[in-house]
Scaffold this motif. Structure first.
Motif, PDB file in Angstrom:
ATOM      1  N   VAL A 197       4.627  -3.387   2.123  1.00 29.33           N
ATOM      2  CA  VAL A 197       5.547  -3.837   2.942  1.00 29.33           C
ATOM      3  C   VAL A 197       5.998  -5.172   2.603  1.00 29.33           C
ATOM      4  CG1 VAL A 197       6.040  -4.645   5.221  1.00 29.33           C
ATOM      5  CG2 VAL A 197       4.722  -2.569   4.780  1.00 29.33           C
ATOM      6  N   PHE A 198       4.940  -6.278   2.127  1.00 27.55           N
ATOM      7  CA  PHE A 198       5.416  -7.564   1.821  1.00 27.55           C
ATOM      8  C   PHE A 198       6.150  -7.725   0.575  1.00 27.55           C
ATOM      9  CE2 PHE A 198       4.087 -11.461  -0.408  1.00 27.55           C
ATOM     10  CZ  PHE A 198       4.421 -12.256   0.650  1.00 27.55           C
ATOM     11  N   TRP A 199       5.713  -6.999  -0.660  1.00 26.72           N
ATOM     12  CA  TRP A 199       6.541  -7.317  -1.691  1.00 26.72           C
ATOM     13  C   TRP A 199       7.972  -6.770  -1.558  1.00 26.72           C
ATOM     14  CZ3 TRP A 199       4.839 -10.942  -3.895  1.00 26.72           C
ATOM     15  CH2 TRP A 199       3.467 -11.407  -3.932  1.00 26.72           C
ATOM     16  N   PRO A 200       8.494  -5.539  -1.141  1.00 25.44           N
ATOM     17  CA  PRO A 200       9.865  -5.237  -1.106  1.00 25.44           C
ATOM     18  C   PRO A 200      10.466  -6.322  -0.150  1.00 25.44           C
ATOM     19  CG  PRO A 200       8.347  -3.247  -0.745  1.00 25.44           C
ATOM     20  CD  PRO A 200       7.525  -4.501  -0.734  1.00 25.44           C
ATOM     21  N   ARG A 201       9.803  -6.789   0.684  1.00 23.15           N
ATOM     22  CA  ARG A 201      10.601  -7.925   1.702  1.00 23.15           C
ATOM     23  C   ARG A 201      10.856  -9.248   0.754  1.00 23.15           C
ATOM     24  NH1 ARG A 201       7.304  -7.438   7.447  1.00 23.15           N
ATOM     25  NH2 ARG A 201       8.417  -5.775   8.246  1.00 23.15           N
ATOM     26  N   GLN A 202      10.099  -9.471  -0.344  1.00 20.04           N
ATOM     27  CA  GLN A 202      10.170 -10.652  -1.074  1.00 20.04           C
ATOM     28  C   GLN A 202      11.309 -10.318  -2.109  1.00 20.04           C
ATOM     29  OE1 GLN A 202       8.705 -13.053   0.605  1.00 20.04           O
ATOM     30  NE2 GLN A 202       7.950 -11.368   1.567  1.00 20.04           N
ATOM     31  N   GLY A 203      11.821  -8.976  -2.116  1.00 16.32           N
ATOM     32  CA  GLY A 203      12.788  -8.879  -3.227  1.00 16.32           C
ATOM     33  C   GLY A 203      12.384  -8.175  -4.368  1.00 16.32           C
ATOM     34  N   TYR A 204      11.133  -7.567  -4.292  1.00 17.09           N
ATOM     35  CA  TYR A 204      10.599  -6.742  -5.379  1.00 17.09           C
ATOM     36  C   TYR A 204      11.061  -5.250  -5.302  1.00 17.09           C
ATOM     37  CZ  TYR A 204       8.034 -10.589  -7.171  1.00 17.09           C
ATOM     38  OH  TYR A 204       7.523 -12.020  -7.474  1.00 17.09           O
ATOM     39  N   ARG A 205      11.109  -4.648  -6.536  1.00 17.50           N
ATOM     40  CA  ARG A 205      11.408  -3.269  -6.513  1.00 17.50           C
ATOM     41  C   ARG A 205      10.708  -2.590  -7.311  1.00 17.50           C
ATOM     42  NH1 ARG A 205      14.235  -0.501 -10.821  1.00 17.50           N
ATOM     43  NH2 ARG A 205      15.981  -1.655 -11.319  1.00 17.50           N
ATOM     44  N   PRO A 206      10.306  -1.124  -7.389  1.00 14.99           N
ATOM     45  CA  PRO A 206       9.370  -0.466  -8.315  1.00 14.99           C
ATOM     46  C   PRO A 206      10.405  -0.184  -9.535  1.00 14.99           C
ATOM     47  CG  PRO A 206       8.967   0.377  -6.218  1.00 14.99           C
ATOM     48  CD  PRO A 206      10.149  -0.412  -6.028  1.00 14.99           C
ATOM     49  N   LEU A 207       9.768  -0.603 -10.784  1.00 15.08           N
ATOM     50  CA  LEU A 207      10.300  -0.261 -11.810  1.00 15.08           C
ATOM     51  C   LEU A 207       9.494   0.910 -12.693  1.00 15.08           C
ATOM     52  CD1 LEU A 207      12.497  -0.999 -14.185  1.00 15.08           C
ATOM     53  CD2 LEU A 207      10.754  -2.296 -15.148  1.00 15.08           C
ATOM     54  N   TRP A 208       8.154   0.925 -12.705  1.00  9.96           N
ATOM     55  CA  TRP A 208       7.500   1.883 -13.315  1.00  9.96           C
ATOM     56  C   TRP A 208       6.295   2.164 -12.364  1.00  9.96           C
ATOM     57  CZ3 TRP A 208       8.499   3.705 -18.350  1.00  9.96           C
ATOM     58  CH2 TRP A 208       9.108   2.874 -19.012  1.00  9.96           C
ATOM     59  N   THR A 209       5.668   3.348 -12.319  1.00 11.26           N
ATOM     60  CA  THR A 209       4.694   3.829 -11.416  1.00 11.26           C
ATOM     61  C   THR A 209       3.582   4.376 -12.443  1.00 11.26           C
ATOM     62  OG1 THR A 209       6.235   4.558  -9.640  1.00 11.26           O
ATOM     63  CG2 THR A 209       4.130   5.453  -9.770  1.00 11.26           C
ATOM     64  N   MET A 210       2.476   3.720 -12.026  1.00 14.23           N
ATOM     65  CA  MET A 210       1.109   4.230 -12.992  1.00 14.23           C
ATOM     66  C   MET A 210       0.726   5.319 -12.133  1.00 14.23           C
ATOM     67  SD  MET A 210      -0.038   0.276 -13.905  1.00 14.23           S
ATOM     68  CE  MET A 210      -1.127   1.034 -15.080  1.00 14.23           C
ATOM     69  N   TRP A 211       0.451   6.604 -12.749  1.00 13.54           N
ATOM     70  CA  TRP A 211       0.076   7.674 -11.920  1.00 13.54           C
ATOM     71  C   TRP A 211      -1.411   7.828 -12.578  1.00 13.54           C
ATOM     72  CZ3 TRP A 211       2.678  10.909  -8.560  1.00 13.54           C
ATOM     73  CH2 TRP A 211       4.120  10.608  -8.172  1.00 13.54           C
ATOM     74  N   GLU A 212      -2.512   8.114 -11.460  1.00 10.56           N
ATOM     75  CA  GLU A 212      -3.712   8.424 -12.051  1.00 10.56           C
ATOM     76  C   GLU A 212      -4.525   9.222 -11.345  1.00 10.56           C
ATOM     77  OE1 GLU A 212      -7.587   5.013 -12.394  1.00 10.56           O
ATOM     78  OE2 GLU A 212      -5.174   4.336 -11.817  1.00 10.56           O
ATOM     79  N   VAL A 213      -5.588   9.805 -11.864  1.00 10.67           N
ATOM     80  CA  VAL A 213      -6.602  10.647 -11.220  1.00 10.67           C
ATOM     81  C   VAL A 213      -7.942  10.275 -11.720  1.00 10.67           C
ATOM     82  CG1 VAL A 213      -6.276  12.623 -13.100  1.00 10.67           C
ATOM     83  CG2 VAL A 213      -7.257  13.019 -10.908  1.00 10.67           C
ATOM     84  N   ARG A 214      -8.862  10.023 -10.798  1.00  7.48           N
ATOM     85  CA  ARG A 214     -10.058   9.814 -11.103  1.00  7.48           C
ATOM     86  C   ARG A 214     -11.235  10.941 -10.546  1.00  7.48           C
ATOM     87  NH1 ARG A 214     -10.836   3.286 -10.382  1.00  7.48           N
ATOM     88  NH2 ARG A 214      -8.829   2.655 -11.220  1.00  7.48           N
ATOM     89  N   PRO A 215     -12.255  11.294 -11.220  1.00  9.29           N
ATOM     90  CA  PRO A 215     -12.609  11.064 -12.466  1.00  9.29           C
ATOM     91  C   PRO A 215     -11.455  12.037 -13.710  1.00  9.29           C
ATOM     92  CG  PRO A 215     -13.985  12.628 -11.730  1.00  9.29           C
ATOM     93  CD  PRO A 215     -13.290  12.243 -10.510  1.00  9.29           C
ATOM     94  N   ALA A 216     -11.568  11.771 -14.783  1.00  2.00           N
ATOM     95  CA  ALA A 216     -10.500  12.334 -15.617  1.00  2.00           C
ATOM     96  C   ALA A 216     -10.430  13.862 -15.508  1.00  2.00           C
ATOM     97  CB  ALA A 216     -10.685  12.069 -17.098  1.00  2.00           C
ATOM     98  N   GLY A 217     -11.634  14.538 -15.362  1.00  8.47           N
ATOM     99  CA  GLY A 217     -11.754  15.878 -15.244  1.00  8.47           C
ATOM    100  C   GLY A 217     -11.224  16.565 -13.981  1.00  8.47           C
ATOM    101  N   ALA A 218     -10.698  15.608 -13.074  1.00 10.51           N
ATOM    102  CA  ALA A 218      -9.912  16.103 -11.682  1.00 10.51           C
ATOM    103  C   ALA A 218      -8.497  16.546 -12.162  1.00 10.51           C
ATOM    104  CB  ALA A 218     -10.127  15.130 -10.720  1.00 10.51           C
ATOM    105  N   LEU A 219      -8.084  16.215 -13.517  1.00 17.02           N
ATOM    106  CA  LEU A 219      -6.526  16.507 -13.607  1.00 17.02           C
ATOM    107  C   LEU A 219      -6.545  18.149 -13.726  1.00 17.02           C
ATOM    108  CD1 LEU A 219      -4.068  15.590 -14.971  1.00 17.02           C
ATOM    109  CD2 LEU A 219      -4.515  16.174 -17.180  1.00 17.02           C
ATOM    110  N   ARG A 220      -5.282  18.374 -12.798  1.00 21.95           N
ATOM    111  CA  ARG A 220      -5.199  20.054 -12.655  1.00 21.95           C
ATOM    112  C   ARG A 220      -4.308  20.526 -13.969  1.00 21.95           C
ATOM    113  NH1 ARG A 220      -4.979  18.760  -6.950  1.00 21.95           N
ATOM    114  NH2 ARG A 220      -2.544  18.915  -6.944  1.00 21.95           N
TER     115      ARG A 220
END
Length: 307
Positions: free
Chosen positions: A284-307
């Motif tokens: 909530v805070f960062w968009p109110r300060q004028g930031y917007r997403p450029l890249w999203t880092m997608w992740e799954v832990r542990p690695a073996g949980a990737l489907r």
């Protein structure tokens, strides 16, 4: 023109149509090449790299120890290409054997490419982190805090505030509160303060209750930052922490307005930072300060949980 070069050029064109702030696609890092074919014969590829962080590396505070990172080259393909490549990644992991518990699969992709999102979610990846940018004049914000530059003499105060942020982030994002977090943080912060890194403290009644610890980074051809940001001199907001009892009264907004003005004074073209979408405060805070997403880092832990 090689297939890889063709995929990079087509992907650059698609990225530009998705978000004009994205830089051109750079050559992928060294690693194992994974390929996949779509029903119409279109081929996509990716480069898979593995990194194991040393036990004393500060990176282990925001990352799994063992990281498998995929850099996709989908060309003009989108959801179908991403799905095919992720299936191939899952098969490659099966050949490598069971992953360590403290491991992760990571993939970074443009935040505005909504078409790819379904495939990423279907394969168990979670949008844990975004790289967000801000390019706007610093607002004039007043408040009751006294803001000053942090110095090496403030190390323990800065450390206390940084650890408060780390503890909270470990509940709502990719951060990991390791047993040696205090020493890892102390060492890193001591080096940054000794080097004169830009950091500011907000004080009320002479007591520091908030921290903005930043840096200045240059995106130029050939360096890692240029794969994420347009060329130029950027302010990097590494850690912002407001103690719980001081939240909700505009202190963070006043502190960041000051930091933005100072970073602009240093000749930056904008500022960027990492935040966790599951974090109910920063999302909530960062968009109110004028930031917007450029890249999203997608992740799954542990690695073996990737489907």
């Amino acid at each position: 023109m090689t297939v890889g070069q063709g995929l990079m050029e087509a992907q650059s064109a698609r990225f530009a149509s998705v978000d004009p702030l994205l830089p051109s696609v750079a050559a992928p890092p060294e690693g194992d090449v994974i390929t996949a074919a779509l029903p119409d014969g279109t081929r996509v590829a990716g480069v898979l790299s593995r990194q194991v962080h040393d036990r004393r590396s500060p990176a282990r505070l925001w990352s799994a120890t063992e990281v498998w990172e995929l850099t996709p080259l989908l060309g003009a393909a989108c959801a179908a290409g991403m799905d095919a490549l992720l299936r191939a990644w899952r098969k490659r992991l099966d050949l490598l054997g069971p992953a360590e518990r403290d491991s992760a699969c990571v993939l970074t992709w443009p935040s505005r490419d909504a078409e790819a999102t379904r495939a990423l979610l279907d394969h168990g990846l979670v949008p844990l982190t975004v790289i967000a940018v801000r390019q706007a004049p610093a607002p004039q914000v007043t408040g009751g805090a006294v803001i000053r530059r942090a110095t090496p003499a403030d190390l323990e105060t800065v450390l206390t505030l940084a650890l408060a942020e780390l503890r909270y982030s470990s509940m709502v994002g990719s951060t990991v509160h390791r047993p040696d977090a205090v020493e890892l943080k102390r060492r890193t912060l001591a080096e940054r303060l000794a080097a004169g890194g830009p950091a500011w403290l907000a004080e009320r009644d002479g007591i520091a209750v908030a921290l903005a610890e930043c840096a200045v980074v240059t995106s130029e051809p050939g360096n890692a930052t240029s794969t994420r940001l347009p060329h130029g001199r950027w302010g990097y907001v590494n850690c912002v922490s407001v103690l719980p009892g001081a939240r909700g009264v505009g202190l963070g907004r006043q502190l960041m307005a000051h930091a933005h003005r100072e970073l602009q004074r240093l000749g930056t073209v904008g500022t960027y930072l990492y935040y966790n979408p599951p974090n109910p405060l920063s999302s909530v805070f960062w968009p109110r300060q004028g930031y917007r997403p450029l890249w999203t880092m997608w992740e799954v832990r542990p690695a073996g949980a990737l489907r």
